[in-house]
Write an enzyme that holds these catalytic residues in place. Structure first.
Site, PDB file in Angstrom:
ATOM      1  N   LYS A 175       0.966  -1.277   0.007  1.00  0.00           N
ATOM      2  CA  LYS A 175      -0.006  -0.162  -0.086  1.00  0.00           C
ATOM      3  C   LYS A 175       0.866   1.107  -0.220  1.00  0.00           C
ATOM      4  CE  LYS A 175      -3.849  -2.249   0.531  1.00  0.00           C
ATOM      5  NZ  LYS A 175      -5.007  -2.218  -0.452  1.00  0.00           N
ATOM      6  N   HIS A 305     -10.179  -8.451  -8.251  1.00  0.00           N
ATOM      7  CA  HIS A 305      -9.775  -7.906  -6.862  1.00  0.00           C
ATOM      8  C   HIS A 305     -10.710  -8.894  -5.948  1.00  0.00           C
ATOM      9  CE1 HIS A 305     -11.649  -5.659  -2.868  1.00  0.00           C
ATOM     10  NE2 HIS A 305     -10.035  -5.538  -3.227  1.00  0.00           N
TER      11      HIS A 305
END
Length: 373
Positions: A175, A305
């Site tokens: 991230k 996803h």
């Protein structure tokens, strides 16, 4: 064979706690609280001929109870219908909930039933779902995301990345998108050094505006990334399209979109990056396959996803080889495990999705509702 009928359907609202809270950039920028649980909506259905199917949808932070409530309201429409008529059933549930539209909670709720119907159909045929749909391959490239959240130090992320690679996973995603962009670059540089030239992705979780996104994409070009994910607001189709034409590093987005129409907004804007549809979010396998056909026509790469238990099968049917996202978070809910080795995740040889529910899933169930006999 005489037509079968859906005899009964059981919905389960399940709250699955995470082992430890995790934070992406939305937490560090003050827009959300750390993620502590995944809320699941399970559907288990039985037909008059005794066949069974299982499917699920999910939500994070909010929306799980709304999904459960919405499906309760429209489920009666499905009872008595032929489970083979998946498109017809899907359309009937969309009309039953038409007052709240054809995206968001409405489609995410119906997704759980839609997945269960496909699971049942593949089980009836004695085939893994990928084989029923028509597979291009028996395995796909796999990358891990769960080890790369922002609450973890660089050293912790390195350790988790090493463990993932040693378990057979091929790529690592971390991230980015925190308030201090220099810290983002420091962490990316450290992980690139740790990984050597191995596959490496980053995910900004929608936290940059257009100016910052262009600057960051330019800075990140040096790290030879597989992609830069969600650099902009998920519904900024024009912005994502512009980035996908400007930089050599591919742009990836789409996980937050909740209908085929929303995904097609990217295509219509001229997007040339990687699309990331999420079957439970887009409304199930029925709309996922519809969009996948359109994406393939436009020569877009695919990287679904989350929910690898569903997406492995769907990825195996795409013309060009996608990446499948590895999260171990849902493991407590399923008896079986997916084979992963040599950077690939393998389609189970069991019929349907190839998963059965655990007693742990039953223990985590908050409420259930049964329709039919």
């Amino acid at each position: 064979m005489t037509a079968d009928r859906i005899r009964s359907v059981t919905l389960s609202h399940v709250v699955l706690p995470l082992p430890n809270p995790v934070s992406d950039a939305k937490v560090l920028t003050g827009r959300q609280k750390p993620l502590t649980e995944t809320v699941m909506l399970f559907v288990e259905l039985t037909t008059e001929q005794g066949l069974e199917g299982m499917g699920f949808s999910y939500s994070k932070r909010a929306g799980g109870r709304a999904q459960y409530a919405h499906l309760q309201e429209v489920m009666d429409v499905a009872i008595g219908q032929d489970p083979n008529d998946i498109a017809k059933i899907y359309e009937s549930l969309m009309w039953a909930g038409a007052s709240v539209g054809r995206s968001g909670v409405a489609t995410q709720a119906v997704a759980a039933l839609d997945v269960a119907l496909y699971d049942l159909k593949a089980r009836r045929a004695g085939l893994p779902l990928a084989k029923l749909l028509g597979a291009h391959r028996d395995s796909c490239r796999v990358y891990n995301t769960s080890g790369g959240f922002l609450q973890a130090s660089v050293e912790e992320i390195k350790e988790k990345a090493t463990a993932s690679l040693e378990s057979g996973i091929g790529g690592i995603k971390i991230k980015v998108g925190q308030p201090d962009w220099r810290e983002d670059l420091r962490r990316v540089a450290a992980l690139r050094e740790h990984l050597g030239d191995g596959p490496f992705m980053v995910d900004a979780n929608q936290q940059w505006d257009r100016a910052r996104a262009r600057r960051m994409c330019r800075e990140l070009e040096q790290f030879d990334l597989v992609w830069i994910e969600e650099p902009l607001d998920a519904w900024d189709h024009v912005g994502h399209a512009d980035l996908s034409h400007t930089f050599d590093t591919p742009i990836a987005t789409g996980e937050m979109l909740t209908s085929v129409a929303e995904h097609m907004g990217l295509v219509d804007a001229g997007y040339r990056g990687i699309v990331q549809p999420d079957a439970p979010r887009i409304g199930g396998i029925t709309p996922f396959l519809k969009f996948a056909t359109l994406a393939a026509h436009h020569r877009l790469d695919l990287a679904p996803h989350y929910a690898m238990e569903i997406h492995l099968h769907l990825a195996a049917t795409y013309p060009t080889e996608p990446w499948v996202e590895h999260f171990e978070w849902l493991n407590p809910l399923f008896e079986e495990r997916i084979e992963i080795r040599d950077g690939q995740i393998f389609v189970p040889d069991r019929p349907g999705l190839g998963f059965t529910l655990t007693q742990r899933m039953r223990d985590l169930t908050v409420e259930t509702a049964t329709f039919g006999s």
